[in-house]
Design a protein around this motif. Structure first.
Motif, PDB file in Angstrom:
ATOM      1  N   GLY A  41       0.808  -1.214   0.000  1.00 52.44           N
ATOM      2  CA  GLY A  41       0.000   0.000   0.000  1.00 52.44           C
ATOM      3  C   GLY A  41       0.841   1.264   0.000  1.00 52.44           C
ATOM      4  O   GLY A  41       0.317   2.373  -0.093  1.00 52.44           O
ATOM      5  N   ARG A  42       2.144   1.111   0.099  1.00 50.96           N
ATOM      6  CA  ARG A  42       3.031   2.269   0.051  1.00 50.96           C
ATOM      7  C   ARG A  42       4.345   1.775  -0.507  1.00 50.96           C
ATOM      8  O   ARG A  42       4.854   0.735  -0.092  1.00 50.96           O
ATOM      9  N   LEU A  61     -15.164   5.732 -10.061  1.00 47.04           N
ATOM     10  CA  LEU A  61     -14.701   7.101  -9.784  1.00 47.04           C
ATOM     11  C   LEU A  61     -14.848   7.432  -8.302  1.00 47.04           C
ATOM     12  O   LEU A  61     -13.962   8.028  -7.697  1.00 47.04           O
ATOM     13  N   ALA A  62     -15.983   7.020  -7.738  1.00 45.77           N
ATOM     14  CA  ALA A  62     -16.201   7.320  -6.322  1.00 45.77           C
ATOM     15  C   ALA A  62     -15.113   6.677  -5.476  1.00 45.77           C
ATOM     16  O   ALA A  62     -14.683   7.233  -4.474  1.00 45.77           O
ATOM     17  N   ASP A  71     -12.051   6.302  -6.288  1.00 47.40           N
ATOM     18  CA  ASP A  71     -10.726   6.829  -6.636  1.00 47.40           C
ATOM     19  C   ASP A  71     -10.063   6.229  -7.864  1.00 47.40           C
ATOM     20  O   ASP A  71      -8.845   6.335  -8.013  1.00 47.40           O
ATOM     21  N   ILE A 126      -8.923   9.463 -13.383  1.00 47.83           N
ATOM     22  CA  ILE A 126      -9.352   9.921 -14.694  1.00 47.83           C
ATOM     23  C   ILE A 126      -8.226   9.602 -15.673  1.00 47.83           C
ATOM     24  O   ILE A 126      -7.058   9.865 -15.378  1.00 47.83           O
ATOM     25  N   THR A 176      -0.133   5.880  -8.060  1.00 50.29           N
ATOM     26  CA  THR A 176      -0.645   5.776  -6.704  1.00 50.29           C
ATOM     27  C   THR A 176      -2.010   6.436  -6.677  1.00 50.29           C
ATOM     28  O   THR A 176      -2.119   7.645  -6.796  1.00 50.29           O
ATOM     29  N   ARG A 177      -3.025   5.633  -6.543  1.00 53.35           N
ATOM     30  CA  ARG A 177      -4.359   6.216  -6.453  1.00 53.35           C
ATOM     31  C   ARG A 177      -4.510   6.901  -5.103  1.00 53.35           C
ATOM     32  O   ARG A 177      -3.969   6.424  -4.105  1.00 53.35           O
ATOM     33  N   SER A 178      -5.257   7.988  -5.099  1.00 50.81           N
ATOM     34  CA  SER A 178      -5.586   8.552  -3.799  1.00 50.81           C
ATOM     35  C   SER A 178      -6.604   7.626  -3.140  1.00 50.81           C
ATOM     36  O   SER A 178      -7.255   6.819  -3.806  1.00 50.81           O
ATOM     37  N   THR A 179      -6.711   7.703  -1.848  1.00 52.06           N
ATOM     38  CA  THR A 179      -7.687   6.881  -1.138  1.00 52.06           C
ATOM     39  C   THR A 179      -8.578   7.840  -0.377  1.00 52.06           C
ATOM     40  O   THR A 179      -8.246   8.277   0.711  1.00 52.06           O
ATOM     41  N   SER A 180      -9.677   8.191  -0.982  1.00 53.98           N
ATOM     42  CA  SER A 180     -10.525   9.195  -0.363  1.00 53.98           C
ATOM     43  C   SER A 180     -11.694   8.543   0.346  1.00 53.98           C
ATOM     44  O   SER A 180     -11.868   7.332   0.328  1.00 53.98           O
ATOM     45  N   ASN A 181     -12.485   9.361   0.910  1.00 57.56           N
ATOM     46  CA  ASN A 181     -13.560   8.900   1.755  1.00 57.56           C
ATOM     47  C   ASN A 181     -14.731   9.839   1.497  1.00 57.56           C
ATOM     48  O   ASN A 181     -14.845  10.870   2.134  1.00 57.56           O
ATOM     49  N   VAL A 182     -15.519   9.557   0.478  1.00 59.67           N
ATOM     50  CA  VAL A 182     -16.579  10.483   0.092  1.00 59.67           C
ATOM     51  C   VAL A 182     -17.941   9.832   0.256  1.00 59.67           C
ATOM     52  O   VAL A 182     -18.080   8.613   0.151  1.00 59.67           O
TER      53      VAL A 182
END
Lengths: 460, 856
Positions: free
Chosen positions: B601-602, B751-752, B754, B757, B764-770
């Motif tokens: 993951g990193r 997309l939701a 991450d 586009i 490295t995809r961001s790992t967001s929390n939406v």
């Protein structure tokens, strides 16, 4: 960028902005957005009235007597290639200009409602863009870059300031029916964490994707959510309550609240008859009713702490502001759809004391040529066009910049989209040079390496 | 000697002026070379006390560092936790319950090795790896922009990736094929289909966004190539070469001339519609050639003679310039693809066409031509002439053909459409030679070539599905003339008349040829790179394509010695081989780091796409170097690398320290777990979440390869270029990697979660929390549908006994059994005799439980 440096101080800083901010944190993303302004803001929210397709400057806010005189004559200035390569002679505006407000700023008969509000409005007649094609110009207007993949201005604002709403996202696009060329990427978060992308609200019974519970029986979802809470608590406990899991749990809570908040937001039943009439919800022209509803929603979003609200155009059955032919008929339809609601929005915001803290921006991605395309149309013209701003921090009644005698090119006070972005961020309390995100080896800005404030339109 | 590009020749005065300015300006800053420019150093793994980890160098490096920092490792993860982790990390899918049971019974090191070997051999492995790589090449199947035109054959590149990872194609070869697979002598044929694979590797570079009707084609070209430079340098080298577009790199030792050296290399290549034929189709083509000879004998016409070397007898006027001539031997160097164009440059050609009534029509074409329909129209071929600079208004093309299209490709612009550029694309619909006329008024000074394809859909942006293409097209090109005049130059030849021949022998020979043509396998069509005409590029001063500075020859990066690139043509193959060489300081490190990131993951270098100054320092520099050298020693085997990491003790750690003091120390010293004292809790990518739903519901269809499943359109997908029909809600149960990726209609679920586009490399995809994530899991019809299937499958297998059902669902969804608390909560919700709807609702809740989307 490095999405791994999870900055706890940042988390605490953003947690102060309330639950929405906390839950909207990227799980592992390094956020160098600040969560608080660089200087005292003049506005806390933006309403961006996006005029899809490119309204004509000579027919709206930039009167050109010489153009009227020389109607039908060849265009005498040097001309850049146009998209359709079907350039005709000079085409006079079919509309009359009249002074508006006490300031007397001239506006054409396309916008009688807005004309009466000119004391609140500063017109910039010398805006320029880098592109003659819709998609590039749309990306440019929205992201400061002509290609796909950059964060939209609303995403930058969210990134910079965070959300002040507990139940709603910071960046909302009210979709009136038309999605501009370039698609939803005009409103995306690009390389910023997805947290910052726009939530697109449209009409109908499901304004946000999946915001309507599907459970058949009343109370069923609540039972499920109760179970989910218990099972999630067990999971988090087992794993030692890691940040990632905890914030994902809170995110589910936010989603559950949005299921209630969004219908509450979009229901206009609590608005008075006078307000509804003001916005044109009773208008006989359907696109006016549709846009009026969007403008009213915009005000409601401002009231609820949403930072950046963009309105797309309603469908008027033919084309948006992109009149390659038949300028007269179709510009009139487009103007009719938006004029009354926009005027109402300015009046309503002012009467509620919200206009002082809300920046309203009216802009298309470019303007149109003073010479005809074919017989009665106008092609794209990014070299000098008109936009306007009103509200928080803007000096009303102002006119800034000028185009040449025909309205083709900006000849004084030339500004571009980067300058607009810099000015918008400035009014929100953000220094556009300091709002950066590390991507692809650079600290990237909304304004790239450009951007100067359009100072003459700023209130003192 | 290479020719300067059009961009340079366009404004030689400006060039001169700019170089004077450049000379007068301050000398460019030379940045010191950072660590990444020095080759990996061999370091002996440190000794450690713990015998359990003494075997594996990875563990020795990590443990030694932990000890030095005063950190203790977490205990090993539970067997089931490890199994779930390794299954998702290697294959993107959850473990099956029987795999879980078997491993629980025997979690020995040997059993672990068997699990890893099973996963690496699984078809799911290549699919998972391919999807990760697709992020690096901004994979999409359409061009985006205003109308989202499809990209011809993009999915074949996706299949190429899956196959390459499946067979563990050595990574150096994997790199070379993506940069220059079209130039390799050994095209590496698919063992099953016989199709040459190497050229398809280059498709990845071509998946950029394309502008609809650009006004400035040079600007469009320079943006297109910029994107390809950006992608190639980030994906393979972890360098942000595109930062040097407008000025010397601000932080890395990359002068702007490096950028334009590579720019010239890529500008010398072209995208072409390539016809890829299986090796065994040779037999069918030879049989057709024999049948055609027999037919010609029966008709009494000689076989076509080679065109030799001469000129087409045009009466040239002032202002005429021949830019392509089939009579001249230069035409042998034109890019030709497909058996239809074998031995196809002939003189006084005569095509023999089946009139359909037992008679044959003889279609003569006097003079020299390149003809794609000499043997039979169903043979397919594409042709591209040499490049020329457009210096007069009109282009006249002498050609015949049917069902074929002619594209005038200006500055690499192939998505040709009205308005503005519609006339660059013309249809051929004449048996007899005719002049086509193209108005190039708006393309003056630009470089162009002419492309022919005898398919009904040779256009890379054509919406038709390739199954619908008709191979019965043909074209014949005689010559092309640039002219100041609107009328073509007079031609000295009298046109020959078509005539008909009949008779029993003719009918029989026609029928025989028809049978031979019917046996032709339909080749594969795909957009790939091909060598064009080598050009050196001039520096675009401050990135402005109309302000030109010094001309830069093709060469390697300055910081790596800047060696000239020798060999064929532009030197692209030589460049690819330098990148893929064991001596390159970046290539192996960058890939090793990507693989590490996949597992932990990193990355050891957290900025996986940027090893330069603005990137992160390696957290374990010696380990990175050791792994890079091991990777080379293992023949660039990605599977060997993954296997080593997966079987390390470091990978097998639990996510929690059991000792509170150790936990507190770790939290204090290393809150981000950079030093790897414990496993990270990671959210799964959207594709894995969707695929896991399909697996537990039983809906998954493991069909591999092939055209993508059309994207499911929701009411929200209102952007332009919207396909006429929506794809199925469940994507036919196919894995996410097989779902269509349209730039204007990206899947909102992915997309939701991450998915990037497809604009540039995202390693490295961001790992967001939406909220969109939670809303999709709560209310998306897909999740609800799969949950119902999940519940139905489990209750059908086990009956409706509540504890058994809950237990089975927990195993399937989370690879573990429920705790007492969880079981109690579940029983409280389900009651004693839940109906199908209640079970489905319960399954739906499980999709929302954080365990489902997180990896411990």
């Amino acid at each position: 960028m490095d999405p791994h440096d999870f900055d706890r101080r940042e988390l605490l800083a953003r947690a102060c902005h309330g639950f929405g901010g906390l839950a909207a944190l990227p799980l592992l993303g390094r956020t160098t957005g600040r969560g608080e302004p660089h200087h005292a803001p003049r506005a806390r929210a933006v309403i961006f009235l996006y005029m899809d397709g490119g309204p004509s400057q000579m027919d709206t806010f930039d009167p050109k007597p010489r153009l009227q005189r020389d109607d039908g004559k060849p265009f005498p200035l040097k001309k850049a290639p146009t998209q359709f390569n079907d350039d005709g002679n000079l085409l006079a505006s079919p509309w009359t200009f009249r002074p508006g407000g006490e300031c007397g700023t001239p506006v054409s008969d396309l916008f009688p409602g807005v004309r009466a509000q000119m004391d609140k409005i500063a017109v910039v007649r010398s805006m320029t863009a880098d592109f003659s094609e819709h998609t590039n110009a749309n990306y440019f207007l929205h992201t400061g870059h002509g290609l796909q993949g950059r964060p939209s201005m609303g995403a930058w604002v969210d990134y910079g300031l965070g959300c002040a709403s507990r139940d709603l996202p910071a960046f909302v696009v009210l979709n009136g029916g038309l999605i501009p060329p370039g698609g939803l990427d005009c409103f995306h978060s690009g390389f910023l964490p997805a947290t910052h992308q726009a939530s697109v609200l449209r009409g109908g019974d499901e304004p946000v994707p999946n915001v309507r519970p599907r459970e058949a029986r009343a109370g069923e979802q609540k039972e499920k959510l109760d179970l989910l809470r218990r099972l999630d608590a067990a999971v988090s406990e087992r794993l030692g309550r890691p940040d990632a899991i905890e914030s994902a749990i809170q995110n589910h809570e936010l989603a559950a609240r949005m299921q209630l908040a969004v219908p509450e937001l979009t229901s206009l039943s609590g608005e008075s008859a006078a307000t509804r009439r003001l916005y044109g919800l009773d208008d006989e022209y359907e696109p006016t009713r549709s846009y009026g509803r969007q403008c009213l929603l915009a005000r409601r979003l401002v009231e609820r702490g949403v930072r950046f609200i963009e309105l797309t155009c309603p469908s008027v059955g033919t084309d948006r502001w992109d009149q390659h032919s038949d300028l007269k008929v179709h510009h009139e339809r487009n103007a009719r759809a938006v004029d009354r609601p926009i005027a109402a929005l300015l009046v309503d915001l002012a009467s509620r004391g919200l206009l002082d803290e809300t920046l309203v921006v009216w802009a298309g991605e470019f303007g149109r040529t003073p010479f005809a395309q074919g017989r009665d149309g106008r092609d794209h013209d990014p070299f000098g066009f008109s936009i306007w701003l009103a509200g928080g921090g803007i000096r009303g009644g102002e006119v800034f910049g000028a185009t040449d005698e025909f309205g083709y090119r900006a000849v004084s006070g030339e500004v571009d989209v980067h300058d607009l972005h810099a000015t918008m961020l400035h009014l929100l309390g953000i220094d556009h040079k300091k709002l950066t995100f590390r991507f692809g080896g650079r600290d990237v800005r909304l304004t790239d390496v450009y951007g100067e404030l359009i100072r003459p339109i700023l209130a003192t | 000697m290479l020719r300067s590009s059009s961009l340079a020749s366009l404004a030689s005065v400006a060039t001169l002026a700019a170089s004077v300015v450049a000379q007068a300006g301050p000398p460019p800053t030379v940045h010191e070379k950072g660590w990444c420019w020095t080759p990996p150093r061999a370091v002996e793994p440190p000794a450690v006390d713990d015998p359990r980890v003494a075997r594996e160098p990875i563990d020795r490096f990590v443990r030694a560092r932990l000890a030095a920092e005063g950190l203790a490792p977490a205990p090993p993860a539970a067997p089931a936790t490890w199994l779930r982790r390794v299954s998702f990390d290697l294959c993107g899918l959850p473990p099956a319950p029987d795999e879980l049971a078997a491993f629980a019974a025997d979690p020995s090191p040997a059993a672990r090795a068997a699990v890893v070997d099973r996963l690496l051999a699984s078809p799911a492995y290549g699919e998972h790896m391919a999807r990760r790589w697709m992020d690096l090449v901004r994979y999409a199947e359409s061009m985006g922009h205003e109308f989202d035109y499809p990209i011809l054959g993009a999915w074949r590149y996706r299949d190429w990736l899956i196959d390459a990872f499946d067979r563990d194609l050595p990574y150096d070869r994997f790199v070379v094929e993506q940069l220059a697979g079209d130039l390799l002598d050994d095209p590496r044929r698919d063992p099953v289909t016989g199709i040459p694979l190497a050229p398809i590797g280059t498709t990845g570079l071509l998946l950029n966004e394309e502008k609809h009707s650009p006004i400035d084609l040079a600007q469009a070209a320079s943006d297109r190539i910029d994107n390809r430079i950006d992608v190639a340098s980030k994906a393979f080298l972890g360098l942000t070469l595109a930062c040097a577009r407008c000025h010397d790199h601000k932080f890395d030792p990359i002068p702007t001339t490096d950028y334009y050296a590579v720019f010239g290399l890529l500008a010398s290549a072209r995208a072409v519609t390539r016809v890829l034929e299986p090796a065994n189709s040779r037999v069918a083509h030879d049989a057709l050639a024999r049948a055609d000879r027999a037919l010609r004998e029966a008709a009494g016409i000689a076989p076509p003679a080679p065109a030799g070397d001469g000129t087409t007898p045009l009466s040239l006027r002032d202002g005429d310039r021949v830019v392509a001539d089939a009579a001249h031997r230069d035409a042998d160097a034109w890019h030709r693809d497909g058996s239809a164009l074998e031995n196809a440059r002939v003189r006084d050609a005569c095509a023999v066409v089946d009139a359909g009534d037992g008679t044959a029509r003889l279609l003569p074409f006097p003079g020299a031509v390149v003809h794609s329909g000499l043997r039979e129209a169903r043979e397919v071929g594409t042709l591209a002439t040499a490049s020329f600079t457009i210096d007069r208004r009109w282009l006249h093309v002498r050609a015949a053909g049917r069902g074929a299209r002619v594209n005038v490709v200006v500055d690499g612009f192939r998505a040709i459409r009205a308005p503005i550029w519609g006339s660059l694309r013309q249809e051929l619909a004449s048996d007899a030679p005719v002049w086509l006329r193209v108005d190039l008024e708006r393309a003056q000074g630009r470089r162009a070539h002419i492309e022919f394809c005898d398919l009904t859909a040779p256009d890379p942006a054509d919406p038709l599905h390739e199954d619908a293409w008709d191979p019965r097209g043909w074209f014949a090109l005689s010559c092309a003339v640039l002219s100041a005049r609107e009328e073509p130059p007079p031609l000295a030849e009298a046109p020959a008349e078509a005539r008909v021949v009949a008779g029993e022998a003719i009918a029989a020979a026609l029928a025989a040829r028809d049978r031979a043509a019917a046996a032709l396998p339909l080749p594969v069509f795909v957009t790939t790179l091909a060598e064009g005409d080598p050009v050196d590029e001039a520096v675009h001063v401050r990135g402005k394509h109309l302000e030109l500075g010094e001309v830069v020859p093709h060469r390697d990066l300055t910081a790596l010695g800047g060696a000239p690139l020798d060999g064929l043509g532009s030197g692209r193959l030589a460049f690819a081989r330098r990148i893929a060489s064991a001596e390159h300081p970046l290539t192996a490190r960058v890939m090793v780091n990507r693989v590490w990131q996949q597992m932990f993951g990193r990355g050891l270098v957290a900025s996986a796409d940027n090893f330069g100054e603005l990137g992160d320092e390696p957290s374990h520099g010696e380990l990175l170097d050791w792994l890079a050298l091991r990777f080379l020693a293992d023949g660039w085997s990605v599977k060997a690398l993954l296997r080593r990491i997966a079987l390390s003790e470091t990978y097998a750690l639990a996510s929690r320290h059991d000792d509170p003091a150790a936990a507190a120390t770790a939290e204090r010293i290393d809150p981000q777990d950079v030093l790897l004292s414990r496993a990270r809790v990671r959210r799964l990518p959207g594709e894995a979440i969707r695929d896991a739903m399909l697996v537990v519901s039983g809906r998954i269809d493991r069909t591999r390869f092939g055209p993508s499943v059309p994207v499911h359109l929701r009411a929200f997908d209102a952007a332009r270029g919207r396909p006429a029909q929506s794809g199925p809600l469940d994507g036919d149960g196919r894995r996410s990697v097989y779902l269509q990726v349209l730039r204007n209609h990206l899947d909102p679920f992915f997309l939701a979660f991450d998915a990037p586009i497809p604009a540039t490399t995202v390693g490295t995809r961001s790992t967001s929390n939406v909220p969109a994530q939670a809303l999709a899991l709560l209310n998306d019809p897909f999740a609800i549908e799969q949950a119902a299937l999940f519940a139905r499958r489990v209750t059908a297998e086990l009956g409706t006994d509540v504890p058994r059902g809950v237990d089975a669902m927990y195993r399937a969804a989370f690879a573990r059994t429920p705790s007492t608390t969880e079981l109690t909560a579940a029983r409280g919700y389900l009651g004693d005799a839940p109906d199908a709807a209640r079970w489905a609702a319960f399954a739906h809740v499980l999709f929302n439980v954080k365990d489902f989307v997180f990896l411990e």
